[in-house]
Scaffold this motif. Structure first.
Motif, short mmCIF file in Angstrom:
data_model
loop_
_atom_site.label_atom_id
_atom_site.label_comp_id
_atom_site.label_asym_id
_atom_site.label_seq_id
_atom_site.Cartn_x
_atom_site.Cartn_y
_atom_site.Cartn_z
N THR A 55 0.83 -1.20 0.00
CA THR A 55 0.00 0.00 0.00
C THR A 55 0.86 1.25 0.00
O THR A 55 1.91 1.26 0.63
CB THR A 55 -0.87 0.03 1.28
OG1 THR A 55 -1.67 -1.12 1.31
CG2 THR A 55 -1.76 1.26 1.35
N ARG A 60 -12.22 -9.77 -1.80
CA ARG A 60 -11.99 -9.15 -0.48
C ARG A 60 -11.60 -7.67 -0.67
O ARG A 60 -10.80 -7.32 -1.52
CB ARG A 60 -10.87 -9.89 0.24
CG ARG A 60 -10.47 -9.27 1.59
CD ARG A 60 -9.31 -8.31 1.47
NE ARG A 60 -8.74 -7.91 2.75
CZ ARG A 60 -7.82 -6.96 2.89
NH1 ARG A 60 -7.36 -6.32 1.83
NH2 ARG A 60 -7.35 -6.65 4.08
N ASP A 67 -9.17 -1.89 4.01
CA ASP A 67 -9.43 -0.54 4.51
C ASP A 67 -9.11 0.54 3.49
O ASP A 67 -9.67 1.64 3.54
CB ASP A 67 -8.58 -0.29 5.76
CG ASP A 67 -7.08 -0.41 5.45
OD1 ASP A 67 -6.70 -1.38 4.74
OD2 ASP A 67 -6.31 0.44 5.90
N THR A 99 -1.96 1.91 6.93
CA THR A 99 -1.45 0.77 6.17
C THR A 99 -1.34 -0.41 7.11
O THR A 99 -1.35 -0.25 8.32
CB THR A 99 -0.10 1.10 5.50
OG1 THR A 99 0.33 -0.04 4.73
CG2 THR A 99 0.97 1.43 6.52
N GLY A 100 -1.28 -1.60 6.54
CA GLY A 100 -1.21 -2.80 7.38
C GLY A 100 -2.48 -3.62 7.26
O GLY A 100 -3.18 -3.55 6.24
#
Ligand code: SD4
Length: 307
Positions: free
Chosen positions: A167, A195, A198, A218-219
């Motif tokens: 990202t 899927r 966020d 991010t993550g």
């Protein structure tokens, strides 16, 4: 006096991206143009982490998520978009040319084609092919904690596994004090087909409020969505926290929710307030981010919670 223009973005991919953004910001241009052009640099970097060079889902298909937001609460996004090189630009078209804020899947691709974006071939990058073949041996969906800076030993393997993030999010304040943000991703690698994380969700992956500031994430997307991450960071700044404190408090909230499982994921936030103050906080070591106030970007190791 506000510290501007300024741009902050996630990870070391932000170094090149910020340079792209700075061409616009440094010339007195619009923050929205800067955050679009900036992350387009990363979307074009084949073999990197974002865009069509990114990792596929578990069916071997690259699906892309992105969103963008300006200083007037205008926003737009796309999710699960296939075979389009610049999802961030499609997100901007959603914002500027439709009555909607989010278009997904086939509908998003149809819209992109109608707007003149070319349909790219369905093809994995060399790194993504290698990583996917490796993954198929076990076919387990087990996100690996994002690793980037010197604080943690990098695993070996295909480049994609060493440079394990997917990202880029970018926040900018321009010379006129206008705030904007962008976020673009290929999503968590080997996710289920369809899927959505966020990153294309306004309020989770990205939020901008001109009266306060902007934030991005991010993550592990699911855990960012759980606390409406970017919006939470902005609201904490509204209540008086510095950008750094706001990011930290949001991370602490995620850590409390996850309990012992917090060590299995990575989440990081970046924030920029309306005066040009920046902040960042991550759950784990390994996160870095890039700040530019001149044409030379500074790469900074992020502070983190789990010591
Ligand atoms: C997602 N937040 O799809 C993204 C992934 C990411 O570095 O940020 N990876 O959940």
């Amino acid at each position: 006096k506000a510290n501007k223009p300024i741009v902050i973005s996630t990870w070391d991919a932000g170094v090149n991206a910020n340079k792209g953004a700075w061409k616009i910001l440094g010339a007195g241009g619009y923050a929205l143009d800067a955050v679009e052009a900036g992350v387009m640099v990363t979307e074009s970097e084949q073999g990197c982490c974002v865009g069509l060079g990114g990792h596929p889902d578990r069916d071997g298909i690259v699906t892309l998520d992105a969103c963008i937001m300006d200083e007037k609460f205008n926003c737009g996004g796309v999710a699960a978009l296939e075979r389009i090189k610049h999802p961030i630009s499609v997100a901007r078209r959603v914002m500027e040319r439709t009555p909607h804020v989010l278009i997904v899947g086939e509908g998003a691709q149809q819209f992109a084609l109608a707007q003149g974006f070319p349909l790219e071939p369905q093809k994995l990058s060399a790194d993504a092919t290698a990583a996917y073949k490796e993954w198929l041996k076990t076919s387990q969906y087990k996100p690996i904690v994002n690793i980037e800076n010197s604080g943690r030993q990098r695993p070996t393997g295909p480049v994609g596994d060493r440079q394990n993030h997917d990202t880029i999010a970018m926040l900018a304040l321009d010379a006129q004090g206008r705030l904007s943000g962008s976020c673009t991703t290929s999503g968590m690698r080997f996710k289920m087909h369809g899927r959505v994380g966020d990153s294309p969700l306004i309020g989770s992956g990205l939020f901008v409020d001109p009266a306060v500031g902007a934030a991005a994430a991010t993550g592990q997307g699911e855990d960012v969505v759980r606390i409406a991450g970017a919006h939470t960071v902005v609201e904490l700044m509204r209540q008086g926290r510095t950008p750094q404190q706001a990011c930290k408090e949001a991370i602490e909230r995620i850590a409390a929710i996850k309990g012992a499982k917090a060590k299995d994921i990575q989440v990081a936030f970046i924030a920029l307030d309306k005066n040009g103050q920046t902040g960042s906080y991550a759950l784990q070591t390994g996160f870095n981010y890039t700040v530019s106030t001149t044409d030379t970007p500074r790469l900074i190791d992020g502070e983190f919670l789990l010591k």
